[in-house]
Design a protein around this motif. Sequence first.
Motif, mmCIF file in Angstrom:
data_model
loop_
_atom_site.group_PDB
_atom_site.id
_atom_site.type_symbol
_atom_site.label_atom_id
_atom_site.label_comp_id
_atom_site.label_asym_id
_atom_site.label_seq_id
_atom_site.Cartn_x
_atom_site.Cartn_y
_atom_site.Cartn_z
ATOM 1 N N ALA A 42 -15.514 -17.814 -18.572
ATOM 2 C CA ALA A 42 -14.102 -17.621 -18.231
ATOM 3 C C ALA A 42 -13.339 -16.967 -19.385
ATOM 4 N N ILE A 43 -13.627 -17.391 -20.603
ATOM 5 C CA ILE A 43 -12.967 -16.795 -21.768
ATOM 6 C C ILE A 43 -13.380 -15.338 -21.904
ATOM 7 N N PHE A 44 -14.669 -15.052 -21.737
ATOM 8 C CA PHE A 44 -15.148 -13.668 -21.805
ATOM 9 C C PHE A 44 -14.491 -12.809 -20.720
ATOM 10 N N ALA A 45 -14.320 -13.372 -19.524
ATOM 11 C CA ALA A 45 -13.674 -12.627 -18.428
ATOM 12 C C ALA A 45 -12.242 -12.255 -18.795
ATOM 13 N N LYS A 46 -11.519 -13.189 -19.428
ATOM 14 C CA LYS A 46 -10.131 -12.917 -19.843
ATOM 15 C C LYS A 46 -10.094 -11.829 -20.922
ATOM 16 N N VAL A 47 -11.021 -11.903 -21.880
ATOM 17 C CA VAL A 47 -11.080 -10.898 -22.946
ATOM 18 C C VAL A 47 -11.416 -9.532 -22.349
ATOM 19 N N SER A 48 -12.411 -9.498 -21.468
ATOM 20 C CA SER A 48 -12.803 -8.235 -20.826
ATOM 21 C C SER A 48 -11.655 -7.637 -20.037
ATOM 22 N N GLU A 49 -10.959 -8.475 -19.295
ATOM 23 C CA GLU A 49 -9.819 -8.013 -18.500
ATOM 24 C C GLU A 49 -8.743 -7.401 -19.407
ATOM 25 N N VAL B 165 -19.832 -15.101 -27.726
ATOM 26 C CA VAL B 165 -20.425 -14.042 -28.547
ATOM 27 C C VAL B 165 -21.649 -13.424 -27.861
ATOM 28 N N ARG B 166 -22.398 -14.208 -27.127
ATOM 29 C CA ARG B 166 -23.567 -13.664 -26.407
ATOM 30 C C ARG B 166 -23.119 -12.711 -25.304
ATOM 31 N N HIS B 167 -22.040 -13.070 -24.589
ATOM 32 C CA HIS B 167 -21.509 -12.179 -23.548
ATOM 33 C C HIS B 167 -21.043 -10.859 -24.168
ATOM 34 N N LEU B 168 -20.379 -10.955 -25.315
ATOM 35 C CA LEU B 168 -19.903 -9.740 -25.988
ATOM 36 C C LEU B 168 -21.065 -8.875 -26.462
ATOM 37 N N LYS B 169 -22.127 -9.507 -26.943
ATOM 38 C CA LYS B 169 -23.293 -8.748 -27.424
ATOM 39 C C LYS B 169 -24.047 -8.070 -26.292
ATOM 40 N N GLU B 170 -23.899 -8.580 -25.084
ATOM 41 C CA GLU B 170 -24.490 -7.893 -23.929
ATOM 42 C C GLU B 170 -23.773 -6.569 -23.680
ATOM 43 N N LYS B 171 -22.460 -6.554 -23.921
ATOM 44 C CA LYS B 171 -21.671 -5.330 -23.752
ATOM 45 C C LYS B 171 -21.790 -4.407 -24.963
#
Length: 191
Positions: free
Chosen positions: A95-102, A133-139
């Motif tokens: 959810a936090i990654f989704a907010k950052v991505s948005e 951080v893992r979600h961000l590293k995927e991008k």
Amino acid sequence: MFPKNDVAQGFQCSRTKTSVLSRYGNGKYYHEKLVAALSSTTHSVYFSLLIEESNDRGVEAKDLVILLRFFDTKLMKAVTRFLDLPTANDGTAAAIFAKVSESLESRGLSYDKLICFNSDTCNTMKGQRNVVVRHLKEKQPNLIDLGCICHLENLAVKAAVKCLYVNVDSLMIDINTHFYLSVKRKEQLKE
């Protein structure tokens, strides 16, 4: 707020007026300026992402502060700028990654220019499994994860203070009292 003899001496601004000015006046202007600086076509502007989640259990709406740090060529120095403050009631990493991505994607900011990530060292941000951080590293596979030096220093100092045989609070009070009550000792400190 204003120096004496200034024309704005009678200026009054309550919470509502200040909020409207910040959101739709100055805030919008500086936000557009930030996005324009980061979306520059003349030179590549790389940026670091800094996030902090509020953990106030007494509040229903939890905020996620998103800041960007980059080198501003006009000021010729590294600057940290506010990007967004979304509500993140779901404190999971996804959810936090989704907010950052948005926040990034809605402003046309590319993950290709993201070079560094800073946050506190809680399990949601930097734990073992499903973490931000893992979600961000995927991008962005080349992302550098720095952590937050303030949080790490705070943890280290807390651990060090626990190892002391002296109560630090009492020691500080005793030192203050020792010098505060004696004119002679105060004079010796000046020498």
